[in-house]
Design a protein around this motif. Structure first.
Motif, PDB file in Angstrom:
ATOM      1  N   ILE A  72      55.396  45.443  22.989  1.00 26.45           N
ATOM      2  CA  ILE A  72      56.362  44.354  23.136  1.00 26.45           C
ATOM      3  C   ILE A  72      57.129  44.207  21.821  1.00 26.45           C
ATOM      4  CG2 ILE A  72      56.631  41.885  23.629  1.00 26.45           C
ATOM      5  CD1 ILE A  72      53.941  42.041  25.133  1.00 26.45           C
ATOM      6  N   THR A  73      58.409  43.863  21.908  1.00 25.50           N
ATOM      7  CA  THR A  73      59.251  43.747  20.708  1.00 25.50           C
ATOM      8  C   THR A  73      58.955  42.435  19.975  1.00 25.50           C
ATOM      9  OG1 THR A  73      61.038  42.870  22.105  1.00 25.50           O
ATOM     10  CG2 THR A  73      61.103  45.223  21.551  1.00 25.50           C
ATOM     11  N   ILE A  74      57.783  42.399  19.355  1.00 28.06           N
ATOM     12  CA  ILE A  74      57.365  41.284  18.511  1.00 28.06           C
ATOM     13  C   ILE A  74      57.115  41.850  17.113  1.00 28.06           C
ATOM     14  CG2 ILE A  74      55.586  39.559  18.099  1.00 28.06           C
ATOM     15  CD1 ILE A  74      55.091  39.457  21.082  1.00 28.06           C
ATOM     16  N   PRO A  75      57.754  41.296  16.082  1.00 27.90           N
ATOM     17  CA  PRO A  75      57.550  41.837  14.731  1.00 27.90           C
ATOM     18  C   PRO A  75      56.083  41.797  14.327  1.00 27.90           C
ATOM     19  CG  PRO A  75      59.423  40.320  14.786  1.00 27.90           C
ATOM     20  CD  PRO A  75      58.732  40.185  16.105  1.00 27.90           C
ATOM     21  N   GLY A  76      55.661  42.814  13.586  1.00 23.71           N
ATOM     22  CA  GLY A  76      54.277  42.883  13.127  1.00 23.71           C
ATOM     23  C   GLY A  76      53.851  44.319  12.963  1.00 23.71           C
TER      24      GLY A  76
ATOM     25  N   HIS B 127      52.104  50.832  11.046  1.00 21.97           N
ATOM     26  CA  HIS B 127      53.537  50.701  10.757  1.00 21.97           C
ATOM     27  C   HIS B 127      53.985  49.272  11.047  1.00 21.97           C
ATOM     28  CE1 HIS B 127      54.157  55.166  10.837  1.00 21.97           C
ATOM     29  NE2 HIS B 127      53.197  55.118  11.756  1.00 21.97           N
ATOM     30  N   GLU B 128      55.032  48.839  10.362  1.00 21.92           N
ATOM     31  CA  GLU B 128      55.776  47.651  10.785  1.00 21.92           C
ATOM     32  C   GLU B 128      56.618  48.084  11.978  1.00 21.92           C
ATOM     33  OE1 GLU B 128      55.656  44.555   9.949  1.00 21.92           O
ATOM     34  OE2 GLU B 128      54.228  44.777   8.290  1.00 21.92           O
ATOM     35  N   LEU B 129      56.407  47.451  13.116  1.00 24.20           N
ATOM     36  CA  LEU B 129      57.013  47.935  14.350  1.00 24.20           C
ATOM     37  C   LEU B 129      58.541  48.011  14.282  1.00 24.20           C
ATOM     38  CD1 LEU B 129      56.676  48.959  17.212  1.00 24.20           C
ATOM     39  CD2 LEU B 129      56.494  46.590  17.999  1.00 24.20           C
ATOM     40  N   PRO B 130      59.256  46.973  13.833  1.00 25.10           N
ATOM     41  CA  PRO B 130      60.719  47.105  13.787  1.00 25.10           C
ATOM     42  C   PRO B 130      61.185  48.249  12.895  1.00 25.10           C
ATOM     43  CG  PRO B 130      60.057  44.817  13.544  1.00 25.10           C
ATOM     44  CD  PRO B 130      58.818  45.641  13.414  1.00 25.10           C
ATOM     45  N   GLU B 131      60.538  48.428  11.749  1.00 26.49           N
ATOM     46  CA  GLU B 131      60.945  49.492  10.826  1.00 26.49           C
ATOM     47  C   GLU B 131      60.684  50.871  11.439  1.00 26.49           C
ATOM     48  OE1 GLU B 131      58.923  48.853   7.157  1.00 26.49           O
ATOM     49  OE2 GLU B 131      59.802  46.849   6.830  1.00 26.49           O
ATOM     50  N   LEU B 132      59.554  51.005  12.121  1.00 27.37           N
ATOM     51  CA  LEU B 132      59.227  52.278  12.778  1.00 27.37           C
ATOM     52  C   LEU B 132      60.276  52.638  13.817  1.00 27.37           C
ATOM     53  CD1 LEU B 132      57.270  54.603  13.591  1.00 27.37           C
ATOM     54  CD2 LEU B 132      56.178  52.952  15.144  1.00 27.37           C
ATOM     55  N   VAL B 133      60.642  51.675  14.646  1.00 24.24           N
ATOM     56  CA  VAL B 133      61.572  51.933  15.743  1.00 24.24           C
ATOM     57  C   VAL B 133      62.959  52.274  15.213  1.00 24.24           C
ATOM     58  CG1 VAL B 133      62.695  50.885  17.733  1.00 24.24           C
ATOM     59  CG2 VAL B 133      60.262  50.489  17.327  1.00 24.24           C
TER      60      VAL B 133
ATOM     61  N   ALA C  97      66.570  42.715  20.353  1.00 25.58           N
ATOM     62  CA  ALA C  97      65.343  42.689  21.148  1.00 25.58           C
ATOM     63  C   ALA C  97      64.197  42.039  20.385  1.00 25.58           C
ATOM     64  CB  ALA C  97      64.970  44.106  21.566  1.00 25.58           C
ATOM     65  N   PHE C  98      64.099  42.303  19.078  1.00 20.96           N
ATOM     66  CA  PHE C  98      63.024  41.690  18.298  1.00 20.96           C
ATOM     67  C   PHE C  98      63.293  40.213  18.037  1.00 20.96           C
ATOM     68  CE2 PHE C  98      61.652  46.020  17.506  1.00 20.96           C
ATOM     69  CZ  PHE C  98      60.270  45.874  17.450  1.00 20.96           C
ATOM     70  N   THR C  99      64.549  39.826  18.021  1.00 18.83           N
ATOM     71  CA  THR C  99      64.868  38.402  17.884  1.00 18.83           C
ATOM     72  C   THR C  99      64.501  37.648  19.158  1.00 18.83           C
ATOM     73  OG1 THR C  99      66.678  38.844  16.343  1.00 18.83           O
ATOM     74  CG2 THR C  99      66.729  36.741  17.521  1.00 18.83           C
ATOM     75  N   ALA C 100      64.849  38.232  20.308  1.00 21.02           N
ATOM     76  CA  ALA C 100      64.589  37.568  21.587  1.00 21.02           C
ATOM     77  C   ALA C 100      63.169  37.778  22.091  1.00 21.02           C
ATOM     78  CB  ALA C 100      65.586  38.086  22.631  1.00 21.02           C
ATOM     79  N   GLU C 101      62.497  38.821  21.594  1.00 20.27           N
ATOM     80  CA  GLU C 101      61.145  39.179  22.054  1.00 20.27           C
ATOM     81  C   GLU C 101      61.107  39.326  23.576  1.00 20.27           C
ATOM     82  OE1 GLU C 101      58.337  36.424  20.410  1.00 20.27           O
ATOM     83  OE2 GLU C 101      58.790  36.980  18.330  1.00 20.27           O
ATOM     84  N   ASP C 102      62.153  39.946  24.129  1.00 22.85           N
ATOM     85  CA  ASP C 102      62.305  40.032  25.579  1.00 22.85           C
ATOM     86  C   ASP C 102      62.257  41.466  26.104  1.00 22.85           C
ATOM     87  OD1 ASP C 102      64.678  41.029  24.572  1.00 22.85           O
ATOM     88  OD2 ASP C 102      65.972  39.841  25.903  1.00 22.85           O
ATOM     89  N   SER C 103      61.768  42.413  25.280  1.00 22.75           N
ATOM     90  CA  SER C 103      61.838  43.824  25.649  1.00 22.75           C
ATOM     91  C   SER C 103      60.560  44.536  25.234  1.00 22.75           C
ATOM     92  CB  SER C 103      63.049  44.486  24.976  1.00 22.75           C
ATOM     93  OG  SER C 103      64.260  43.847  25.340  1.00 22.75           O
ATOM     94  N   VAL C 104      60.510  45.826  25.551  1.00 21.33           N
ATOM     95  CA  VAL C 104      59.418  46.667  25.070  1.00 21.33           C
ATOM     96  C   VAL C 104      60.008  47.927  24.455  1.00 21.33           C
ATOM     97  CG1 VAL C 104      57.829  45.829  26.840  1.00 21.33           C
ATOM     98  CG2 VAL C 104      59.092  47.962  27.234  1.00 21.33           C
ATOM     99  N   ILE C 105      59.245  48.501  23.553  1.00 27.33           N
ATOM    100  CA  ILE C 105      59.534  49.802  22.982  1.00 27.33           C
ATOM    101  C   ILE C 105      58.537  50.784  23.579  1.00 27.33           C
ATOM    102  CG2 ILE C 105      59.319  51.192  20.887  1.00 27.33           C
ATOM    103  CD1 ILE C 105      61.913  49.761  20.944  1.00 27.33           C
TER     104      ILE C 105
END
Length: 472
Positions: A319-323, A332-338, A376-384
């Motif tokens: 899920i697109t939640i930072p962490g 990994h930090e998920l947003p940075e990895l993606v 997507a990470f702002t809204a937390e409404d998606s998946v990677i």
């Protein structure tokens, strides 16, 4: 179709091929012209995508072990997704809230939580590609409106008439009726079903033929069955407690109904009178891609065997939640990895259909990818989801005058009705140019993919009653 070229027979991933069987293209008894005419005639009114100029001249024919594996994997992952959603809360409204879903997106939740729970996974259709190690499940559809049942039934009928070999395939229309039989048996209900659809779904006489085909499958098994528009409910059902049709098959999407400004009040009134409409709208929450991410990440209650199945057959999904998260053995930090590994990932909105809310990193410009990921990470409404390189298989194509075998990349959709195998639908793009133009998304509504059906070889292990196999 500039990049499609003939390929040697048997080319493609071995999962698709049985070396003990002949190539299906050698078993075709109808001419290309006859195949094309039969496809157009049999599928008229079904809104099947046969865009041309190259149509399929054969079904996808799998070894029996591969065909059965599709349903086994789907059934196991379906049970895990269902359990993951149920564990999110003590009621369906609570589960919807936990998934970040809006209550207005599920206006037909009946309030009968036990009933919703019993039948939430009654009709399911995953989308599967074949990766290097076999089937990889990309997502689920849950409803009475997903594509595949009527299309597969019609395509199967054509291939049984145009080939000398008798192929086997579960008939989705028959299997769906048997799932309703199970409901009647377990609840002590009479065999009477109202197929509830939107009037906008019926355009001409061919569409009515398609509707009658569904009703006929119920009637052949002893059901009283008729079609009703939602606004004719509940008056057509009879008085509460003694309904002429205690069961309903929902074949309309609530969003289509409400977007036209039409009220769902008649459906609510029918439900309050005791009308059980299947599948219930709780099934839509199972389709939320966040549920698949929960299973991919792993739940505390999952056994080691379940964990192995998920690892093998689900692409890595989060899920697109930072962490911080683990990927390929490292943290990994998920947003940075993606953002750093765009070519390795796919971004999908948690609620979507037909691939319209999907971005494939390798087919997306870097700046467009960055903006979409940040949103997507702002809204937390998606998946990677980790990108799966789909394998190819040979398929004979025709333009109505000639035929040749090409290598295509199919998406396979085995259908389950009440946990019973219900046939397998397929979509593919005919060449690399089409796949590139679709930005890596293989879908009918979003990318204009061509449809087909997946069958296997008939024989001792594939023998079935003619109505189930769709045989001649």
């Amino acid at each position: 179709m500039t990049s499609t070229a003939p390929v040697p027979a048997g080319a493609g991933h071995p999962w698709f091929h049985d070396p003990k069987r002949p190539e299906p293209s050698t078993l075709r008894t109808a001419s290309p012209c006859e195949v094309t005419a039969m496809l157009r005639e049999e599928l008229a009114g079904l809104d099947v995508s046969l865009p041309g100029p190259w149509l399929p001249a054969q079904p996808f024919v799998l070894p029996r072990r591969s065909y059965d594996e599709l349903f086994d994997v789907s059934r196991t992952l379906l049970a895990l997704v269902r359990r993951a959603v149920l564990a999110l809360g003590s009621s369906w409204p609570a589960r919807a809230e936990a998934l970040g879903a809006r209550a207005e997106d599920y206006p037909l939740l009946s309030g009968q939580d036990n009933t919703e729970t019993a039948y939430c996974s009654m009709m399911a259709r995953p989308d599967v590609v074949i990766g290097e190690g076999g089937p990889r499940l990309l997502g689920f559809s849950f409803s009475g409106t997903f594509g595949g049942p009527n299309e597969s039934h019609g395509l199967n009928a054509v291939w049984q008439r145009t080939h000398s070999e008798r192929f086997f395939g579960h008939d989705p229309l028959v299997t769906r009726v048997r799932a309703f039989e199970d409901v009647c048996r377990s609840r002590g209900l009479p065999r009477a079903v109202a197929v509830v659809g939107s009037p906008g779904d019926l355009q001409d006489d061919a569409d009515i033929r398609f509707q009658e085909r569904e009703l006929e499958q119920f009637r052949r098994r002893g059901f009283t069955a008729d079609f009703f528009e939602p606004d004719r409910l509940p008056g057509a059902l009879g008085r509460p407690g003694n309904l002429r049709y205690p069961l309903g098959l929902r074949t309309f999407a609530t969003a289509d109904w409400t977007e036209r400004g039409q009220s769902l009040r008649p459906v609510h009134d029918a439900q309050r009178a005791g009308f059980l409409m299947l599948p219930p709208q709780s099934s839509g929450l199972l389709a939320n891609k966040k549920a698949l991410a929960l299973v991919s990440e792993g739940r505390p209650w999952m056994t080691r065997a379940e964990r192995r199945v998920a690892d093998r057959h689900l692409p890595w999904t989060r899920i697109t939640i930072p962490g911080r998260t683990g990927w390929r053995g490292l943290e990994h930090e998920l947003p940075e990895l993606v953002l750093a590994r765009r070519e390795r990932f796919v971004l999908k909105e948690a609620i979507g259909m037909m691939g319209r809310e999907v971005l494939v990193g390798r087919h997306t410009a870097p700046e467009d990818w960055r903006q979409a990921v940040e949103a997507a990470f702002t809204a937390e409404d998606s998946v990677i989801q980790e990108h799966v390189e789909p394998s190819t298989c040979p398929l004979e194509l025709t333009d109505g005058s000639g035929a040749f075998t090409a290598r295509v990349t199919p998406v396979l959709s085995p259908m389950l009705f009440g946990d019973r195998p219900g046939g397998c639908w397929a979509r593919y793009l005919p060449d690399d140019a089409s796949l590139s133009a679709s930005r890596g998304v293989i879908s009918v509504g979003g990318a204009g993919a061509t449809e087909n059906v997946v069958l296997t070889w008939a024989g001792p292990t594939g023998a079935a009653a003619p109505e189930e196999a769709g045989g001649r």
